[in-house]
Design a protein around this motif. Sequence first.
Motif, PDB file in Angstrom:
ATOM      1  N   PHE A   1      -2.804  -1.753  -9.161  1.00 10.73           N
ATOM      2  CA  PHE A   1      -2.859  -0.410  -9.732  1.00 10.73           C
ATOM      3  C   PHE A   1      -2.688   0.675  -8.666  1.00 10.73           C
ATOM      4  O   PHE A   1      -2.117   1.734  -8.936  1.00 10.73           O
ATOM      5  N   ALA A   2      -3.152   0.404  -7.466  1.00  9.25           N
ATOM      6  CA  ALA A   2      -2.967   1.375  -6.389  1.00  9.25           C
ATOM      7  C   ALA A   2      -1.487   1.605  -6.110  1.00  9.25           C
ATOM      8  O   ALA A   2      -1.047   2.738  -5.848  1.00  9.25           O
ATOM      9  N   ARG A   3      -0.705   0.551  -6.206  1.00 11.35           N
ATOM     10  CA  ARG A   3       0.736   0.682  -5.974  1.00 11.35           C
ATOM     11  C   ARG A   3       1.450   1.295  -7.184  1.00 11.35           C
ATOM     12  O   ARG A   3       2.444   2.005  -7.029  1.00 11.35           O
ATOM     13  N   LEU A   4       0.931   1.049  -8.371  1.00  9.95           N
ATOM     14  CA  LEU A   4       1.488   1.721  -9.545  1.00  9.95           C
ATOM     15  C   LEU A   4       1.319   3.232  -9.429  1.00  9.95           C
ATOM     16  O   LEU A   4       2.202   4.002  -9.811  1.00  9.95           O
ATOM     17  N   TYR A   5       0.150   3.656  -8.904  1.00 13.69           N
ATOM     18  CA  TYR A   5      -0.100   5.087  -8.722  1.00 13.69           C
ATOM     19  C   TYR A   5       0.525   5.634  -7.444  1.00 13.69           C
ATOM     20  O   TYR A   5       0.446   6.829  -7.179  1.00 13.69           O
ATOM     21  N   ASP A   6       1.120   4.742  -6.649  1.00 17.63           N
ATOM     22  CA  ASP A   6       1.785   5.146  -5.407  1.00 17.63           C
ATOM     23  C   ASP A   6       0.832   5.924  -4.499  1.00 17.63           C
ATOM     24  O   ASP A   6       1.159   6.990  -3.976  1.00 17.63           O
ATOM     25  N   LEU A   7      -0.371   5.355  -4.314  1.00 16.25           N
ATOM     26  CA  LEU A   7      -1.362   6.001  -3.462  1.00 16.25           C
ATOM     27  C   LEU A   7      -0.926   5.953  -2.009  1.00 16.25           C
ATOM     28  O   LEU A   7      -0.283   4.996  -1.560  1.00 16.25           O
ATOM     29  N   GLU A   8      -1.282   6.979  -1.251  1.00 20.83           N
ATOM     30  CA  GLU A   8      -0.854   7.079   0.146  1.00 20.83           C
ATOM     31  C   GLU A   8      -1.476   5.987   1.015  1.00 20.83           C
ATOM     32  O   GLU A   8      -0.810   5.410   1.857  1.00 20.83           O
ATOM     33  N   ASN A   9      -2.767   5.749   0.845  1.00 19.93           N
ATOM     34  CA  ASN A   9      -3.468   4.730   1.634  1.00 19.93           C
ATOM     35  C   ASN A   9      -4.118   3.718   0.685  1.00 19.93           C
ATOM     36  O   ASN A   9      -5.340   3.713   0.509  1.00 19.93           O
ATOM     37  N   PRO A  10      -3.306   2.864   0.062  1.00 17.78           N
ATOM     38  CA  PRO A  10      -3.836   1.972  -0.979  1.00 17.78           C
ATOM     39  C   PRO A  10      -4.916   1.022  -0.478  1.00 17.78           C
ATOM     40  O   PRO A  10      -5.924   0.821  -1.171  1.00 17.78           O
ATOM     41  N   ASP A  11      -4.733   0.425   0.701  1.00 20.50           N
ATOM     42  CA  ASP A  11      -5.724  -0.538   1.199  1.00 20.50           C
ATOM     43  C   ASP A  11      -7.076   0.137   1.418  1.00 20.50           C
ATOM     44  O   ASP A  11      -8.128  -0.419   1.060  1.00 20.50           O
ATOM     45  N   GLU A  12      -7.048   1.329   1.978  1.00 20.44           N
ATOM     46  CA  GLU A  12      -8.290   2.071   2.248  1.00 20.44           C
ATOM     47  C   GLU A  12      -8.979   2.457   0.944  1.00 20.44           C
ATOM     48  O   GLU A  12     -10.198   2.335   0.811  1.00 20.44           O
ATOM     49  N   ARG A  13      -8.188   2.923  -0.031  1.00 18.67           N
ATOM     50  CA  ARG A  13      -8.767   3.356  -1.303  1.00 18.67           C
ATOM     51  C   ARG A  13      -9.334   2.164  -2.085  1.00 18.67           C
ATOM     52  O   ARG A  13     -10.404   2.265  -2.680  1.00 18.67           O
ATOM     53  N   VAL A  14      -8.641   1.029  -2.065  1.00 22.17           N
ATOM     54  CA  VAL A  14      -9.129  -0.164  -2.755  1.00 22.17           C
ATOM     55  C   VAL A  14     -10.458  -0.612  -2.152  1.00 22.17           C
ATOM     56  O   VAL A  14     -11.417  -0.919  -2.881  1.00 22.17           O
ATOM     57  N   ALA A  15     -10.538  -0.637  -0.837  1.00 21.21           N
ATOM     58  CA  ALA A  15     -11.781  -1.038  -0.172  1.00 21.21           C
ATOM     59  C   ALA A  15     -12.906  -0.065  -0.517  1.00 21.21           C
ATOM     60  O   ALA A  15     -14.057  -0.478  -0.750  1.00 21.21           O
ATOM     61  N   GLU A  16     -12.578   1.222  -0.556  1.00 23.39           N
ATOM     62  CA  GLU A  16     -13.582   2.236  -0.885  1.00 23.39           C
ATOM     63  C   GLU A  16     -14.134   2.029  -2.295  1.00 23.39           C
ATOM     64  O   GLU A  16     -15.345   2.098  -2.523  1.00 23.39           O
ATOM     65  N   MET A  17     -13.247   1.749  -3.254  1.00 26.00           N
ATOM     66  CA  MET A  17     -13.689   1.605  -4.636  1.00 26.00           C
ATOM     67  C   MET A  17     -14.451   0.290  -4.863  1.00 26.00           C
ATOM     68  O   MET A  17     -15.387   0.245  -5.657  1.00 26.00           O
ATOM     69  N   LEU A  18     -14.060  -0.770  -4.173  1.00 25.18           N
ATOM     70  CA  LEU A  18     -14.814  -2.020  -4.269  1.00 25.18           C
ATOM     71  C   LEU A  18     -16.242  -1.811  -3.764  1.00 25.18           C
ATOM     72  O   LEU A  18     -17.200  -2.329  -4.335  1.00 25.18           O
TER      73      LEU A  18
END
Length: 309
Positions: free
Chosen positions: A99-116
């Motif tokens: 989903f992070a890549r669907l939203y084309d987030l700038e820092n997907p790995d960082e945001r995924v770790a933050e939300m987990l």
Amino acid sequence: MSIIEVKNLKKLFNGREVLQGISFSVEKGEVFGFLGPNGAGKTTTVRCVLGLLRPDAGSAQVLGGDLGADDPLRRRIGVLLENNGLSDRLTAQENLDYFARLYDLENPDERVAEMLGFVGLEERKDGLVGTFSTGMKRKLGIARAVLHDPEVLFLDEPSSGLDPEAQRMVRDLILDLSKKEGMTVFLNSHNLDEVQRVCTSVAILHQGRIRAFDTVQRLREGEEGTHIEVVLGDPDSVGRAAGVLRGMPGIKEVEEEGESVTAVLTGESAAAAVRALVMADCAVEEVRKEQQSLEEIYLAAVHQAEGSA
């Protein structure tokens, strides 16, 4: 401007008016509870607000626009319906990565770790979602819904089917999103206890009409005002306490009963009343604030609507 603004919304199905000109609004940062029995029109309302259904009259705007006609606006909202929108064959991290890549987030790995970390699943990031409990899936579903940092979050029965501990965890997440992240939350729920605990305002829908709409606090206090009971440690203080309360302009219906005094506050706070009693040397032992529960308010609104039908 309200974050969500519904005005005179009408919707017909097969000639039957499912929504009969309903109106309500939600302000920024609120947790708004949308209540009503099955068949009341809640799902139809939410679909109209999300732009999935076209109303026959009236309007439903979110962030000042129409979600059904404004693609960029949809990126500013998050939605979690009864289905968590997750793949059981992927891990928690892989689901959020997708989903992070669907939203084309700038820092997907960082945001995924933050939300987990936010939902407390960092230690289970490599676990297959198919092995997760219902509560864990719901928490991950919330993480998926807010991954792109939306301004408004729509939740449909987020605690449905969860055990008490998981319900509490979901409530805590909702409060964190509102208080710490400043997110506006639209909560569609049957769980009256949950709504009373987390919501700042509510609307009660029944038979296609809004039967009550206000802040939770004002609804619980009622139209008459706030009812308080002051228990006094000294029986000789009862008459003096009643006299003090009767002399305050924002208090009415003062009654003496045994070693307590009851009153209805319309313009004064309970704290102001207690201060006045203490200054008058009344032996205040306990103050009880009597309020209706949200369940009582809900049932009264529904029964009144059915009685007038």
